[in-house]
Design a protein around this motif. Structure first.
Motif, short mmCIF file in Angstrom:
data_model
loop_
_atom_site.label_atom_id
_atom_site.label_comp_id
_atom_site.label_asym_id
_atom_site.label_seq_id
_atom_site.Cartn_x
_atom_site.Cartn_y
_atom_site.Cartn_z
N ASP A 98 90.96 53.50 -46.63
CA ASP A 98 91.40 52.48 -45.68
C ASP A 98 90.19 52.01 -44.87
O ASP A 98 90.25 51.88 -43.64
CB ASP A 98 92.51 53.04 -44.76
CG ASP A 98 93.23 51.93 -44.02
OD1 ASP A 98 93.05 50.76 -44.39
OD2 ASP A 98 93.94 52.23 -43.04
N ARG A 158 87.91 49.80 -43.12
CA ARG A 158 88.00 48.45 -42.52
C ARG A 158 86.69 47.68 -42.69
O ARG A 158 86.68 46.47 -42.80
CB ARG A 158 88.35 48.54 -41.03
CG ARG A 158 89.69 49.21 -40.76
CD ARG A 158 90.81 48.37 -41.34
NE ARG A 158 92.04 49.10 -41.53
CZ ARG A 158 93.08 49.07 -40.70
NH1 ARG A 158 93.03 48.38 -39.60
NH2 ARG A 158 94.19 49.74 -40.99
N VAL A 213 86.39 40.06 -46.71
CA VAL A 213 86.86 38.85 -46.01
C VAL A 213 85.69 37.91 -45.78
O VAL A 213 85.78 36.71 -46.09
CB VAL A 213 87.54 39.20 -44.66
CG1 VAL A 213 87.95 37.93 -43.93
CG2 VAL A 213 88.75 40.08 -44.87
N PHE A 244 86.37 34.19 -37.98
CA PHE A 244 87.56 34.33 -38.82
C PHE A 244 87.75 35.78 -39.29
O PHE A 244 88.84 36.34 -39.19
CB PHE A 244 87.45 33.39 -40.04
CG PHE A 244 88.60 33.48 -40.98
CD1 PHE A 244 89.77 32.76 -40.75
CD2 PHE A 244 88.55 34.30 -42.11
CE1 PHE A 244 90.86 32.85 -41.62
CE2 PHE A 244 89.62 34.40 -42.98
CZ PHE A 244 90.77 33.67 -42.72
N THR A 245 86.64 36.38 -39.78
CA THR A 245 86.72 37.76 -40.28
C THR A 245 87.21 38.70 -39.18
O THR A 245 88.07 39.55 -39.40
CB THR A 245 85.33 38.21 -40.80
OG1 THR A 245 84.94 37.31 -41.82
CG2 THR A 245 85.37 39.61 -41.35
N THR A 304 89.03 37.96 -36.61
CA THR A 304 90.45 37.72 -36.33
C THR A 304 91.32 38.43 -37.36
O THR A 304 92.33 39.06 -37.01
CB THR A 304 90.75 36.20 -36.36
OG1 THR A 304 89.80 35.54 -35.55
CG2 THR A 304 92.15 35.90 -35.87
N VAL A 305 90.93 38.32 -38.63
CA VAL A 305 91.72 38.97 -39.69
C VAL A 305 91.74 40.48 -39.47
O VAL A 305 92.80 41.12 -39.51
CB VAL A 305 91.16 38.63 -41.09
CG1 VAL A 305 91.83 39.48 -42.15
CG2 VAL A 305 91.37 37.16 -41.40
N LEU A 306 90.55 41.05 -39.20
CA LEU A 306 90.47 42.51 -39.01
C LEU A 306 91.30 42.95 -37.81
O LEU A 306 91.93 44.02 -37.84
CB LEU A 306 89.02 42.95 -38.85
CG LEU A 306 88.15 42.84 -40.12
CD1 LEU A 306 86.73 43.30 -39.84
CD2 LEU A 306 88.75 43.63 -41.27
N ARG A 345 94.01 41.70 -36.87
CA ARG A 345 95.45 41.59 -37.18
C ARG A 345 95.92 42.63 -38.19
O ARG A 345 97.11 42.70 -38.51
CB ARG A 345 95.76 40.19 -37.72
CG ARG A 345 95.71 39.11 -36.64
CD ARG A 345 96.23 37.80 -37.15
NE ARG A 345 97.60 37.88 -37.62
CZ ARG A 345 98.19 36.95 -38.35
NH1 ARG A 345 97.52 35.86 -38.70
NH2 ARG A 345 99.44 37.08 -38.74
N LEU A 346 95.00 43.41 -38.72
CA LEU A 346 95.40 44.45 -39.67
C LEU A 346 96.22 45.52 -38.95
O LEU A 346 95.99 45.78 -37.77
CB LEU A 346 94.17 45.11 -40.31
CG LEU A 346 93.37 44.27 -41.29
CD1 LEU A 346 92.17 45.08 -41.80
CD2 LEU A 346 94.21 43.81 -42.46
N PRO A 347 97.18 46.13 -39.64
CA PRO A 347 97.96 47.19 -38.98
C PRO A 347 97.04 48.36 -38.59
O PRO A 347 95.99 48.56 -39.21
CB PRO A 347 98.97 47.61 -40.05
CG PRO A 347 98.43 47.09 -41.34
CD PRO A 347 97.60 45.89 -41.01
N ALA A 348 97.46 49.08 -37.55
CA ALA A 348 96.65 50.19 -37.06
C ALA A 348 96.36 51.18 -38.18
O ALA A 348 97.21 51.43 -39.04
CB ALA A 348 97.39 50.89 -35.93
N LYS A 349 95.13 51.70 -38.12
CA LYS A 349 94.72 52.63 -39.16
C LYS A 349 95.52 53.91 -39.07
O LYS A 349 95.69 54.45 -37.97
CB LYS A 349 93.23 52.92 -38.99
CG LYS A 349 92.53 53.36 -40.24
CD LYS A 349 91.02 53.37 -40.03
CE LYS A 349 90.34 53.84 -41.29
NZ LYS A 349 88.90 53.74 -41.20
N LYS A 350 95.98 54.36 -40.22
CA LYS A 350 96.74 55.62 -40.23
C LYS A 350 95.78 56.79 -40.07
O LYS A 350 94.64 56.73 -40.54
CB LYS A 350 97.48 55.77 -41.55
CG LYS A 350 98.66 54.80 -41.65
CD LYS A 350 99.25 54.87 -43.02
CE LYS A 350 100.26 53.75 -43.22
NZ LYS A 350 100.54 53.50 -44.62
#
Lengths: 182, 131
Positions: A18, A20, A27, B27-28, B30-32, B34-39
């Motif tokens: 996972d 990032r 991206v 942009f990158t 912003t996308v990052l 908006r990703l769901p919280a890391k498990k």
């Protein structure tokens, strides 16, 4: 390019750890292609295109396990973007139809008028049909092969080639008025 | 009026002049964001392992009577085929029980974690192999 920087290895890092940072690299690497493609699909509406581009990458993150590493990552992303835009466009049309069934949206300046005013590349391309623009965009801007572009746009290979030929013929006629090297 | 451009000129123009690069402009990021919280890092716990162990041991405990019945059926078939119906029904019962257990095992979250882990490892293996 080193092995650690290939799209496949970045995808593997995201899937396994996972990671990032790896996803951020993916991206950053493909945002221009995806946003450019969506701007073409949205006929220049940059805000809507960027919203859809964000959704595309979020969807890619959720469904990354479905990406087959044998294929090209950018083509897979463009496929997701194409489907998202098509669904959004359908919903939009349905909303407009339900809200104001008798009113037609006001027409902006015709592509020919825009071209006369701006004399630029976008205006030249805007004079082509939507399918011709998409075919040219996929083949020349995204550097996809003809079979890849046909698969992406979900049209037969022969149809794609017809759109390309017709689009290029129109462009050739338009551009004969001004130098390509200017 | 200038002469119409050749096919090569047009394609070259499309590939270079008409190709616009869209700047990132955050942009990158912003996308990052908006990703769901890391498990949190996942590791197998006893809560996950216990059902797997229970299912495996049940399967193994089913296996021995099943083999016995199978052997009995084999014998009965050789000696008196008409009397083999009871053993056949019993074997069908064993098979149904085992199939149900496998279905339950596949539906269990601890095992889905194992499947997902295997998928990720397979991706890494294939990409490394290709590179």
């Amino acid at each position: 390019m080193s092995t650690s920087n290939t799209d496949s290895s970045l995808v593997a890092r995201v899937l396994l750890e996972d990671d990032r940072e790896a996803f951020g690299e993916l991206v950053a690497r493909h945002q221009s292609a995806v946003r450019g493609f969506l701007r073409h699909l949205c006929r220049g509406d940059a805000a809507t295109a960027d919203d859809l581009a964000q959704e595309t990458f979020l969807l890619a993150h959720r469904t990354l396990a479905r990406f087959e590493t044998a294929g090209r990552f950018d083509t897979w992303l463009l496929g997701l973007a194409f489907n998202l835009q098509r669904n959004a466009s359908r919903k939009q049309r349905r909303r407009e139809f339900e809200a104001v069934p008798e009113e037609l949206p006001e027409e902006g300046p015709t592509p020919a008028e825009t071209f006369a005013q701006k004399q630029d590349v976008a205006a030249a391309l805007a004079q082509l049909s939507n399918e011709e623009q998409l075919a040219i965009h996929a083949c020349y801007h995204q550097d996809l092969s003809h079979p890849e572009a046909a698969a992406l746009l979900e049209m037969p290979l022969g149809t794609l080639k017809s759109h390309l030929t017709r689009g290029k013929n129109k462009l050739r006629e338009i551009l004969s008025h001004w130098s390509l090297h200017s | 009026m200038k002469p119409e451009p050749s096919d090569e000129e047009l394609e070259q123009w499309l590939r270079t002049h008409a190709k616009a690069t869209v700047p990132d402009d955050g942009f990158t990021h912003t996308v990052l964001s908006r990703l769901p919280a890391k498990k949190a890092a996942r590791s197998l716990t006893w809560k996950q392992i216990a059902p797997v162990v229970a299912i495996l041991s049940t399967l193994i405990s089913l296996l021995y009577p099943f083999l016995d019945t199978l052997e009995a059926l084999n014998r009965t078939l050789a000696e008196n085929p008409a009397a083999a119906v009871g053993d056949t029904v019993r074997i069908a019962g064993w098979l149904c029980a085992a199939a149900s257990l496998v279905v339950v095992a596949l539906a269990l979250k601890p095992l889905s974690f194992v499947w997902k882990g295997s998928l990720g490892a397979w991706h890494q293996f294939t990409s490394a192999f290709r590179a």
